[in-house]
Scaffold this active site. Structure first.
Site, PDB file in Angstrom:
ATOM      1  NE  ARG A 144       0.319  -1.923   8.579  1.00 54.37           N
ATOM      2  CZ  ARG A 144       0.323  -2.733   7.518  1.00 54.37           C
ATOM      3  NH1 ARG A 144      -0.405  -3.821   7.505  1.00 54.37           N
ATOM      4  NH2 ARG A 144       1.051  -2.427   6.449  1.00 54.37           N
ATOM      5  CD  GLU A 168       2.580   2.316   2.975  1.00 51.04           C
ATOM      6  OE1 GLU A 168       2.368   2.784   1.843  1.00 51.04           O
ATOM      7  OE2 GLU A 168       2.828   1.111   3.174  1.00 51.04           O
ATOM      8  CG  ASN A 170      -0.897   0.648   4.825  1.00 48.93           C
ATOM      9  OD1 ASN A 170      -0.516   0.436   3.690  1.00 48.93           O
ATOM     10  ND2 ASN A 170      -0.051   0.800   5.840  1.00 48.93           N
ATOM     11  CB  SER A 175      -2.189  -7.873   5.454  1.00 49.65           C
ATOM     12  OG  SER A 175      -0.907  -7.332   5.204  1.00 49.65           O
ATOM     13  CE  LYS A 336       2.410   5.104  -0.211  1.00 54.41           C
ATOM     14  NZ  LYS A 336       1.314   4.177  -0.600  1.00 54.41           N
ATOM     15  CE  LYS A 394       7.318   5.871   0.305  1.00 50.53           C
ATOM     16  NZ  LYS A 394       6.583   5.790   1.591  1.00 50.53           N
ATOM     17  CD  GLU A 398      -2.079   1.665   0.222  1.00 50.08           C
ATOM     18  OE1 GLU A 398      -1.311   0.862   0.762  1.00 50.08           O
ATOM     19  OE2 GLU A 398      -2.232   2.819   0.622  1.00 50.08           O
ATOM     20  N   GLY A 399       0.473  -1.151  -2.363  1.00 50.36           N
ATOM     21  CA  GLY A 399       1.201  -2.298  -2.890  1.00 50.36           C
ATOM     22  C   GLY A 399       2.695  -2.058  -2.927  1.00 50.36           C
ATOM     23  NE  ARG A 478       5.209  -4.091   7.763  1.00 44.43           N
ATOM     24  CZ  ARG A 478       4.646  -3.292   6.873  1.00 44.43           C
ATOM     25  NH1 ARG A 478       4.291  -3.754   5.702  1.00 44.43           N
ATOM     26  NH2 ARG A 478       4.456  -2.018   7.144  1.00 44.43           N
TER      27      ARG A 478
END
Length: 505
Positions: A144, A168, A170, A175, A336, A394, A398-399, A478
């Protein structure tokens, strides 16, 4: 039990405060024309309860609350949406080629290995597999790519333009494909049922993301068919107490109902205790079942590996004949640091023809590595310290919740030694246009200026020589209140929404 349905008649209408820069869009129309936002909210919560737009509140008690959602979709220029869609499968191809280039990954990630224990563990597993020899060349990707809509002044025409800039990419545990499809249907229903004279529900594009994920995994199962005629099995590696259960189960249901593929759920801890490799075929077996595909929905942050047993389980899976979604190499290709390196001049051409490189570069934001101790790096660091509002700091993993903004960014850069700095990158801060939105959480709503992030899902199955599957799958939007730095739904910063396509802002 969906607790947010209780007491809905007692909810109070919130006052809207709109900044001078926020565009009204759909929500502002509802507010200005005295439409009943509370009434629309009641319909939205009921729709969520009836259609699985929920998150677990108490797993043992079996109670759920509606997922955080926006009451209306968010306006997105159609050209920008199509730009992001157009390059989705090209990013799949890029990730696959990067993941198979061990020399590139080794060189790119080398600055992180002394300071980032998590990346070092992942790379150590990759090294083990490379030395031992891969027994499975087929890989499955469910990627994604996330974007924000960047507004800028066209120097030629003097007019404002907009384009998608990538936040970014993913490559692990992307999700909300399940819930995002349900949100699309909810917005189509609310607009067509309650606002048909003013809004065209067809401007909310279709979104079959969860069916696309299931199709991707089914194709991966086909690539690892042992010829026995047995029902293929996907092992989903999950967190022990996952609250985003509806999003997970929607995929499980689609796999079985649409493709006859069985999905089983195990944590990394359970895999460590119960998984093994067949002594001759190296098939992954767990609880006596042969696993065709391993699909990771955990394993992307250090907290998912509380002991060395979980790392051992990941290495066992990576060494197996099962197709991984993703492989460790795919996981690292989405870091990243790799994103930053791919944006450097001339690097993309290592993997793609010039025409494709030009298409991808249309969405690249400014990215800078911090591992060098040279004049160029010192200049960008000084610029970020002096103007922290123009940058995001950054880490390479991830997260959510790990980035630094504003004053905290300046303090972090001033305090970091070079050894720690190597594990971070600087990124241009994107400042998208605001719109008014109704953000609904736990049965309560606020009407606030907001910004959104668009995610595009794409699925891939290939072995480095042939591509079985490479397709656009769906989208995620989002929305969060303006001024909120982080953007995760599960982490509580944002809500789920959907795009409403317009010719221009």
């Amino acid at each position: 039990v969906v607790r947010s349905l209780r007491g809905i008649s007692k909810s109070k209408k919130r006052e809207v405060t709109v900044s001078s820069n926020a565009k009204g869009g759909l929500t502002q129309y509802l507010v200005d024309n005295n439409n009943n936002v509370d009434g629309l909210k009641e319909h939205a919560i009921a729709y969520a309860a009836c259609n699985g737009i929920v998150m677990a509140q108490d797993l043992k008690a079996g109670t759920f609350v509606h997922s955080p959602v926006a009451l209306t979709p968010f306006e997105v220029p159609k050209a920008v949406f199509e730009q992001a869609q157009d390059i989705a499968t090209l990013f799949n191809t890029l990730v696959d080629r990067v993941s198979r280039d061990f020399e590139f990954l080794s060189t790119t990630l080398a600055p992180l290995l002394d300071s980032d224990d998590f990346t070092r563990h992942l790379f150590s597993i990759l090294e083990t597999v490379e030395k031992e020899g891969r027994c499975q060349e087929w890989v499955c990707g469910i990627n994604r790519s996330d974007y924000m809509i960047h507004e800028y002044l066209d120097e030629t025409t003097g007019k404002k333009q907009s384009r998608a800039l990538q936040v970014e990419l993913n490559t692990i545990a992307a999700s909300f494909a399940g819930l995002s499809g349900q949100i699309t249907k909810m917005h189509q229903y609310l607009l067509s049922r309650h606002c048909p004279a003013h809004f065209d529900a067809k401007r909310v594009p279709p979104n079959a993301g969860v069916r696309g994920l299931a199709e991707t995994l089914r194709n991966a199962c086909s690539a690892n068919d042992d010829g026995s005629g047995h029902c293929p099995v996907v092992l989903k590696v999950v967190l022990p107490n996952e609250t985003n259960i509806a999003d997970h189960r929607l995929l499980e249901h689609s796999l079985w109902n649409d493709y006859g593929v069985k999905l089983i759920r195990r944590s990394l801890t359970e895999c460590a205790a119960r998984a093994s490799l067949h002594p001759t075929t190296r098939d992954l077996q767990i609880d006596g079942v042969r696993v065709s595909v391993v699909y990771f929905r955990s394993g992307y942050v250090p907290q998912h590996f509380p002991t060395e047993s979980e790392w051992g389980a990941l290495e066992l899976i990576e060494r197996s004949h099962s197709i991984k979604c993703p492989s460790v190499a795919y996981h690292l290709a989405g870091s990243k640091k790799v994103q930053q390196q791919l944006a450097a001049a001339g690097v993309l051409e290592r993997f793609l023809p010039a025409r494709d490189c030009a298409r991808l570069r249309t969405c690249f934001a400014g990215l800078w590595g911090l591992d060098a101790d040279d004049e160029a790096t010192r200049q960008v660091i000084q610029s970020a310290i002096a103007h922290p509002d123009k940058y995001v700091l950054k880490p390479s993993r991830e997260g959510g919740g790990n980035n630094f903004y504003g004053e905290e960014l300046s303090k972090k850069l001033l305090a970091m030694p070079l050894s720690e700095r190597k594990a971070f990158i600087l990124m241009q801060r994107i400042t998208p246009a605001e719109q008014v939105a109704v953000l609904l959480k736990g049965g309560n709503h606020v009407i606030v200026p907001s910004v959104s992030e668009l995610g595009i899902y794409a699925g891939y199955v290939g072995d480095g020589n042939q591509v079985m599957f490479n397709q656009l799958l769906g989208q995620l939007l989002r929305t969060k209140q303006s001024g909120v730095d982080e953007g995760g739904v599960a982490s509580g910063y944002a809500v789920l929404s959907s795009p409403y396509l317009v010719d221009k802002f």
